[in-house]
Design a protein around this motif. Structure first.
Motif, PDB file in Angstrom:
ATOM      1  N   LEU A  17      12.975   6.091   3.788  1.00 49.40           N
ATOM      2  CA  LEU A  17      12.818   6.487   2.387  1.00 49.40           C
ATOM      3  C   LEU A  17      11.538   5.912   1.819  1.00 49.40           C
ATOM      4  O   LEU A  17      10.782   6.611   1.130  1.00 49.40           O
ATOM      5  N   MET A  18      11.261   4.645   2.089  1.00 54.49           N
ATOM      6  CA  MET A  18      10.010   4.028   1.617  1.00 54.49           C
ATOM      7  C   MET A  18       8.803   4.812   2.113  1.00 54.49           C
ATOM      8  O   MET A  18       7.894   5.126   1.345  1.00 54.49           O
ATOM      9  N   GLU A  19       8.784   5.109   3.393  1.00 55.81           N
ATOM     10  CA  GLU A  19       7.652   5.825   3.987  1.00 55.81           C
ATOM     11  C   GLU A  19       7.448   7.181   3.311  1.00 55.81           C
ATOM     12  O   GLU A  19       6.332   7.551   2.949  1.00 55.81           O
ATOM     13  N   ARG A  20       8.534   7.910   3.116  1.00 58.60           N
ATOM     14  CA  ARG A  20       8.435   9.222   2.470  1.00 58.60           C
ATOM     15  C   ARG A  20       8.010   9.098   1.012  1.00 58.60           C
ATOM     16  O   ARG A  20       7.227   9.915   0.518  1.00 58.60           O
ATOM     17  N   LEU A  21       8.509   8.071   0.307  1.00 58.29           N
ATOM     18  CA  LEU A  21       8.125   7.868  -1.097  1.00 58.29           C
ATOM     19  C   LEU A  21       6.652   7.535  -1.225  1.00 58.29           C
ATOM     20  O   LEU A  21       5.968   8.059  -2.118  1.00 58.29           O
ATOM     21  N   VAL A  22       6.137   6.659  -0.369  1.00 60.47           N
ATOM     22  CA  VAL A  22       4.712   6.327  -0.419  1.00 60.47           C
ATOM     23  C   VAL A  22       3.885   7.589  -0.228  1.00 60.47           C
ATOM     24  O   VAL A  22       2.945   7.861  -0.986  1.00 60.47           O
ATOM     25  N   SER A  23       4.238   8.396   0.753  1.00 57.74           N
ATOM     26  CA  SER A  23       3.504   9.631   1.018  1.00 57.74           C
ATOM     27  C   SER A  23       3.582  10.583  -0.176  1.00 57.74           C
ATOM     28  O   SER A  23       2.564  11.128  -0.621  1.00 57.74           O
ATOM     29  N   GLU A  24       4.777  10.775  -0.703  1.00 59.50           N
ATOM     30  CA  GLU A  24       4.983  11.699  -1.822  1.00 59.50           C
ATOM     31  C   GLU A  24       4.233  11.240  -3.072  1.00 59.50           C
ATOM     32  O   GLU A  24       3.560  12.035  -3.739  1.00 59.50           O
ATOM     33  N   ILE A  25       4.342   9.974  -3.405  1.00 59.64           N
ATOM     34  CA  ILE A  25       3.752   9.470  -4.649  1.00 59.64           C
ATOM     35  C   ILE A  25       2.230   9.399  -4.552  1.00 59.64           C
ATOM     36  O   ILE A  25       1.522   9.723  -5.507  1.00 59.64           O
ATOM     37  N   THR A  26       1.690   9.017  -3.401  1.00 58.11           N
ATOM     38  CA  THR A  26       0.226   8.988  -3.260  1.00 58.11           C
ATOM     39  C   THR A  26      -0.347  10.399  -3.253  1.00 58.11           C
ATOM     40  O   THR A  26      -1.447  10.622  -3.757  1.00 58.11           O
ATOM     41  N   THR A  27       0.410  11.369  -2.731  1.00 59.68           N
ATOM     42  CA  THR A  27      -0.030  12.765  -2.758  1.00 59.68           C
ATOM     43  C   THR A  27      -0.175  13.252  -4.198  1.00 59.68           C
ATOM     44  O   THR A  27      -0.997  14.109  -4.483  1.00 59.68           O
ATOM     45  N   ARG A  28       0.577  12.673  -5.097  1.00 58.60           N
ATOM     46  CA  ARG A  28       0.499  13.049  -6.514  1.00 58.60           C
ATOM     47  C   ARG A  28      -0.659  12.357  -7.238  1.00 58.60           C
ATOM     48  O   ARG A  28      -0.834  12.513  -8.438  1.00 58.60           O
ATOM     49  N   GLY A  29      -1.416  11.539  -6.506  1.00 59.69           N
ATOM     50  CA  GLY A  29      -2.601  10.919  -7.088  1.00 59.69           C
ATOM     51  C   GLY A  29      -2.420   9.496  -7.583  1.00 59.69           C
ATOM     52  O   GLY A  29      -3.333   8.930  -8.178  1.00 59.69           O
ATOM     53  N   PHE A  30      -1.259   8.903  -7.349  1.00 60.72           N
ATOM     54  CA  PHE A  30      -1.023   7.530  -7.772  1.00 60.72           C
ATOM     55  C   PHE A  30      -1.342   6.563  -6.636  1.00 60.72           C
ATOM     56  O   PHE A  30      -1.136   6.885  -5.468  1.00 60.72           O
ATOM     57  N   SER A  31      -1.822   5.377  -6.995  1.00 62.56           N
ATOM     58  CA  SER A  31      -2.034   4.336  -5.983  1.00 62.56           C
ATOM     59  C   SER A  31      -0.740   3.541  -5.830  1.00 62.56           C
ATOM     60  O   SER A  31      -0.076   3.214  -6.815  1.00 62.56           O
ATOM     61  N   SER A  33       1.218   0.320  -3.513  1.00 65.43           N
ATOM     62  CA  SER A  33       1.273  -0.760  -2.530  1.00 65.43           C
ATOM     63  C   SER A  33       2.735  -1.019  -2.234  1.00 65.43           C
ATOM     64  O   SER A  33       3.621  -0.620  -3.003  1.00 65.43           O
ATOM     65  N   THR A  34       2.998  -1.695  -1.122  1.00 66.30           N
ATOM     66  CA  THR A  34       4.379  -1.997  -0.759  1.00 66.30           C
ATOM     67  C   THR A  34       4.534  -3.472  -0.430  1.00 66.30           C
ATOM     68  O   THR A  34       3.585  -4.129   0.000  1.00 66.30           O
ATOM     69  N   LEU A  88       3.793 -10.610  -5.707  1.00 71.65           N
ATOM     70  CA  LEU A  88       3.211  -9.522  -6.484  1.00 71.65           C
ATOM     71  C   LEU A  88       1.900  -9.945  -7.141  1.00 71.65           C
ATOM     72  O   LEU A  88       0.966  -9.150  -7.250  1.00 71.65           O
ATOM     73  N   ALA A  89       1.826 -11.205  -7.542  1.00 73.83           N
ATOM     74  CA  ALA A  89       0.604 -11.714  -8.189  1.00 73.83           C
ATOM     75  C   ALA A  89      -0.589 -11.715  -7.230  1.00 73.83           C
ATOM     76  O   ALA A  89      -1.735 -11.743  -7.673  1.00 73.83           O
ATOM     77  N   GLN A  90      -0.332 -11.667  -5.934  1.00 72.38           N
ATOM     78  CA  GLN A  90      -1.410 -11.674  -4.944  1.00 72.38           C
ATOM     79  C   GLN A  90      -1.950 -10.275  -4.637  1.00 72.38           C
ATOM     80  O   GLN A  90      -2.974 -10.141  -3.978  1.00 72.38           O
ATOM     81  N   LEU A  91      -1.263  -9.241  -5.107  1.00 70.76           N
ATOM     82  CA  LEU A  91      -1.679  -7.871  -4.810  1.00 70.76           C
ATOM     83  C   LEU A  91      -2.780  -7.405  -5.754  1.00 70.76           C
ATOM     84  O   LEU A  91      -2.826  -7.797  -6.913  1.00 70.76           O
ATOM     85  N   SER A  92      -3.633  -6.542  -5.250  1.00 66.45           N
ATOM     86  CA  SER A  92      -4.619  -5.875  -6.096  1.00 66.45           C
ATOM     87  C   SER A  92      -3.891  -4.901  -7.008  1.00 66.45           C
ATOM     88  O   SER A  92      -2.838  -4.364  -6.640  1.00 66.45           O
ATOM     89  N   PRO A  93      -4.443  -4.628  -8.190  1.00 65.86           N
ATOM     90  CA  PRO A  93      -3.778  -3.709  -9.123  1.00 65.86           C
ATOM     91  C   PRO A  93      -3.626  -2.295  -8.536  1.00 65.86           C
ATOM     92  O   PRO A  93      -4.552  -1.775  -7.915  1.00 65.86           O
ATOM     93  N   VAL A  94      -2.459  -1.725  -8.719  1.00 64.52           N
ATOM     94  CA  VAL A  94      -2.150  -0.355  -8.329  1.00 64.52           C
ATOM     95  C   VAL A  94      -1.241   0.249  -9.384  1.00 64.52           C
ATOM     96  O   VAL A  94      -0.745  -0.453 -10.262  1.00 64.52           O
ATOM     97  N   ASP A  95      -1.013   1.545  -9.280  1.00 64.25           N
ATOM     98  CA  ASP A  95      -0.110   2.204 -10.229  1.00 64.25           C
ATOM     99  C   ASP A  95       1.341   1.773 -10.023  1.00 64.25           C
ATOM    100  O   ASP A  95       2.087   1.609 -10.985  1.00 64.25           O
ATOM    101  N   VAL A  99       9.026  -1.921  -3.411  1.00 60.95           N
ATOM    102  CA  VAL A  99       9.512  -3.131  -2.752  1.00 60.95           C
ATOM    103  C   VAL A  99      10.723  -2.771  -1.898  1.00 60.95           C
ATOM    104  O   VAL A  99      11.707  -2.240  -2.406  1.00 60.95           O
ATOM    105  N   GLU A 100      10.635  -3.067  -0.604  1.00 62.93           N
ATOM    106  CA  GLU A 100      11.783  -2.872   0.274  1.00 62.93           C
ATOM    107  C   GLU A 100      12.466  -4.215   0.482  1.00 62.93           C
ATOM    108  O   GLU A 100      11.868  -5.164   0.974  1.00 62.93           O
TER     109      GLU A 100
END
Length: 163
Positions: A17-31, A33-34, A88-95, A99-100
């Motif tokens: 589900l995570m893999e499919r969500l990342v693909s689906e959401i990034t395809t919509r133009g959002f950045s 991270s996981t 989370l504080a260590q991640l670069s900003p994304v949309d 979290v799995e």
């Protein structure tokens, strides 16, 4: 940062589900991270490689960089595991950060559920679980999506986080 989780018992379909969500959401133009929580010791390095040798020699952090990617390994060496908030504080900003795991943390989540595992649902006892993605119909007081309906689950998550 907007954060939404995917939780569930072992073999419930979380990673797929995570893999499919990342693909689906990034395809919509959002950045996106996981963050993935592992309940066991793991290693992303290989014995004999320079970075492995640096870590084994006692380095607290090893940063490996190339023209294609960077990887930062941090050895805890007995220190407590960092909280999700600290990670989370260590991640670069994304949309959106998906979290799995981290099912006991307070961020909103969707539960992945497969009937064949025989595991009980987490959702009835956890108000942070906003919906369940299942391979079987469920009669619970949460929204229930088909586990394979990635578009509907993505729509729900994006609506929940205001994207």
């Amino acid at each position: 940062m907007r954060v939404f989780g995917v939780v569930g018992w072992k073999n419930a379909g979380k990673t797929g589900l995570m893999e499919r969500l990342v693909s689906e959401i990034t395809t919509r133009g959002f950045s996106v991270s996981t963050v993935k929580h592992a309940h066991h010791s793991f290693d992303v390095d290989h014995a004999g490689k320079d970075s492995y040798r640096h870590r084994e020699a006692g380095a607290s952090q090893v940063l490996l960089a190339s023209q294609n990617r960077i990887a930062l390994m941090h050895e805890l060496r007995g220190a407590p595991e960092p909280s999700l908030e600290e990670l989370l504080a260590q991640l670069s900003p994304v949309d959106l950060v998906l979290v799995e795991g981290y099912k006991r943390d307070a961020h909103p989540k969707v539960e992945a559920h497969r009937a064949v595992t025989g595991n009980p649902l987490i959702a009835p006892e956890d108000p942070t679980i906003r919906a369940v993605a299942s391979d079987t119909p469920l009669d619970i007081d949460r929204l229930v999506f088909d586990l394979d309906d990635t578009v509907a689950v993505a729509d729900f998550i994006l609506s929940e986080v205001g994207l």
